[in-house]
Scaffold this motif. Structure first.
Motif, short mmCIF file in Angstrom:
data_model
loop_
_atom_site.label_atom_id
_atom_site.label_comp_id
_atom_site.label_asym_id
_atom_site.label_seq_id
_atom_site.Cartn_x
_atom_site.Cartn_y
_atom_site.Cartn_z
N THR A 142 2.33 -40.50 6.44
CA THR A 142 2.74 -41.25 7.72
C THR A 142 3.53 -42.51 7.36
O THR A 142 3.49 -42.79 6.07
N VAL A 143 3.88 -43.14 8.21
CA VAL A 143 4.44 -44.69 8.22
C VAL A 143 3.54 -45.51 7.75
O VAL A 143 2.28 -45.25 7.80
N GLY A 144 3.75 -46.36 6.94
CA GLY A 144 2.68 -47.37 6.05
C GLY A 144 1.92 -48.10 7.00
O GLY A 144 0.77 -48.34 6.35
N TYR A 145 1.99 -48.50 8.13
CA TYR A 145 1.05 -49.37 8.93
C TYR A 145 -0.14 -48.59 9.42
O TYR A 145 -0.84 -48.89 10.03
N VAL A 146 -0.24 -46.92 9.41
CA VAL A 146 -0.97 -46.22 10.10
C VAL A 146 -2.53 -46.37 9.42
O VAL A 146 -2.48 -46.43 8.26
N ASP A 147 -3.39 -46.77 10.14
CA ASP A 147 -4.79 -47.03 9.56
C ASP A 147 -5.52 -45.80 9.20
O ASP A 147 -5.35 -44.70 9.87
N ASP A 148 -5.87 -45.75 8.03
CA ASP A 148 -6.71 -44.73 7.30
C ASP A 148 -7.64 -43.90 8.25
O ASP A 148 -7.64 -42.67 8.22
N GLY A 149 -8.28 -44.72 8.79
CA GLY A 149 -9.68 -43.94 9.71
C GLY A 149 -9.03 -43.32 10.70
O GLY A 149 -9.87 -42.35 11.36
N HIS A 150 -7.81 -43.43 11.25
CA HIS A 150 -7.29 -42.64 12.26
C HIS A 150 -6.81 -41.20 11.97
O HIS A 150 -6.36 -40.56 12.72
N LYS A 151 -6.71 -40.90 10.76
CA LYS A 151 -6.41 -39.61 10.06
C LYS A 151 -7.47 -38.63 9.53
O LYS A 151 -7.36 -37.80 9.06
N MET A 152 -8.70 -39.11 9.72
CA MET A 152 -9.77 -38.67 9.12
C MET A 152 -10.06 -37.26 9.78
O MET A 152 -10.03 -36.23 9.12
N ILE A 178 -15.08 -46.47 11.42
CA ILE A 178 -14.81 -47.02 12.66
C ILE A 178 -15.82 -46.00 13.68
O ILE A 178 -16.19 -45.04 13.34
N LYS A 179 -15.96 -46.75 14.83
CA LYS A 179 -16.94 -46.21 15.70
C LYS A 179 -16.62 -44.67 16.12
O LYS A 179 -17.54 -43.91 16.14
N ARG A 180 -15.46 -44.35 16.34
CA ARG A 180 -14.88 -43.05 16.84
C ARG A 180 -15.32 -41.86 15.84
O ARG A 180 -15.93 -40.94 15.93
N ASN A 181 -15.24 -42.39 14.34
CA ASN A 181 -15.44 -41.53 13.57
C ASN A 181 -16.83 -41.13 13.24
O ASN A 181 -17.31 -40.24 13.18
N PHE A 182 -17.77 -42.39 13.38
CA PHE A 182 -19.26 -42.06 13.18
C PHE A 182 -19.74 -41.08 14.50
O PHE A 182 -20.47 -40.36 14.25
N LEU A 183 -19.18 -41.58 15.72
CA LEU A 183 -19.57 -40.40 16.75
C LEU A 183 -19.20 -38.96 16.82
O LEU A 183 -19.97 -38.19 16.87
N VAL A 184 -17.95 -39.01 16.11
CA VAL A 184 -17.34 -37.53 16.24
C VAL A 184 -18.09 -36.95 15.07
O VAL A 184 -18.49 -35.43 15.06
N CYS A 185 -18.37 -37.40 14.08
CA CYS A 185 -19.13 -36.87 12.82
C CYS A 185 -20.65 -36.57 13.19
O CYS A 185 -21.07 -35.38 12.93
N ARG A 186 -21.10 -37.35 13.97
CA ARG A 186 -22.41 -36.81 14.48
C ARG A 186 -22.50 -35.79 15.40
O ARG A 186 -23.26 -34.87 15.16
N ASP A 187 -21.47 -35.73 16.36
CA ASP A 187 -21.27 -34.47 17.30
C ASP A 187 -21.06 -33.07 16.38
O ASP A 187 -21.53 -32.29 16.80
N LYS A 188 -20.39 -33.29 15.28
CA LYS A 188 -20.10 -32.13 14.49
C LYS A 188 -20.82 -31.82 13.34
O LYS A 188 -20.56 -31.04 12.35
N HIS A 189 -21.96 -32.77 13.28
CA HIS A 189 -23.25 -32.71 12.41
C HIS A 189 -22.46 -32.67 10.80
O HIS A 189 -22.80 -31.96 9.79
N ILE A 190 -21.58 -33.74 10.72
CA ILE A 190 -21.14 -34.04 9.39
C ILE A 190 -21.58 -35.42 8.99
O ILE A 190 -21.72 -36.35 9.92
N CYS A 191 -22.25 -35.60 7.60
CA CYS A 191 -22.87 -36.82 7.33
C CYS A 191 -21.31 -37.68 6.75
O CYS A 191 -20.39 -37.27 5.96
N LEU A 192 -21.17 -38.89 7.10
CA LEU A 192 -20.31 -39.73 6.72
C LEU A 192 -20.67 -40.74 5.89
O LEU A 192 -21.55 -41.41 6.23
N TYR A 193 -20.26 -40.79 4.57
CA TYR A 193 -20.55 -41.87 3.66
C TYR A 193 -19.69 -42.72 3.36
O TYR A 193 -18.53 -42.50 3.12
#
Length: 193
Positions: A142-152, A178-193
């Motif tokens: 991506t372009v350089g300023y894209v936040d890492d968390g938005h591509k998870m 980020i909040k969105r990643n934690f919520l989606v991981c919970r919904d998909k039953h993925i542990c995020l560390y």
């Protein structure tokens, strides 16, 4: 290099060979090549698929910082050779510096400062790595300023498509927390560390 038959001491072709090949055959050919390598690694048992490490790195663009102009004074540069600049200006930007400044030689690169370094034109590569044999299973540039968390989740989806395995655990640095990643991981039953 290994997949192409080179060893560590082999002379490798100039980097422009890849640029020319990408222009000739298109990005899709390289995407299929990458996916085929991941498929072969998966078939031979080099990939577990359930655990995933994620990270991103900045890549310096091959363009001079002197090529950056202020778009407020862009009228003097607008002619047939700068149609790409106009297109980028019309695109919605969400980074203040990059909404006003643009490189005349590499309009897709963005101005990024990281840590104590000076602002430079950069891209960012986002990677998903299976830890079993450290195989990169998904990548996005991506372009350089894209936040890492938005591509998870695009990386997780690409990993699952390439390995045909559902991810159970993702290990990543705090930029992915980020909040969105934690919520989606919970919904998909993925542990995020």
């Amino acid at each position: 290099m290994w997949f192409l038959g080179y060893d560590l001491d082999s002379a490798i072709p100039d980097h422009s060979v890849l640029s020319k090949a990408r222009k000739r055959w298109g990005q899709e050919a390289f995407k299929l090549f990458f996916e085929r390598i991941v498929f072969q690694c998966n078939e031979t048992g080099l990939i577990d698929g359930t655990k995933l490490f994620m990270d991103a790195s900045l890549i310096d663009a091959d363009a001079s910082n002197n090529s950056v102009i202020d778009t407020q004074s862009l009228e003097q540069y607008l002619h047939k050779g700068y149609e790409a600049l106009e297109k980028r200006l019309e695109a919605k930007e969400d980074h203040k510096v990059n909404s006003r400044h643009i490189s005349t030689t590499d309009p897709d690169a963005s101005i990024v400062r990281y840590g104590g370094t000076k602002s430079m034109l950069r891209y960012k590569t986002h990677r998903a790595v299976d830890p079993l044999c450290e195989v990169i299973t998904a990548v996005e540039v991506t372009v350089g300023y894209v936040d890492d968390g938005h591509k998870m989740f695009s990386l997780i989806e690409a990993h699952e498509a390439n390995t045909e395995t559902k991810v159970a655990t993702v290990v990543a640095d705090r930029k992915y927390g980020i909040k969105r990643n934690f919520l989606v991981c919970r919904d998909k039953h993925i542990c995020l560390y």
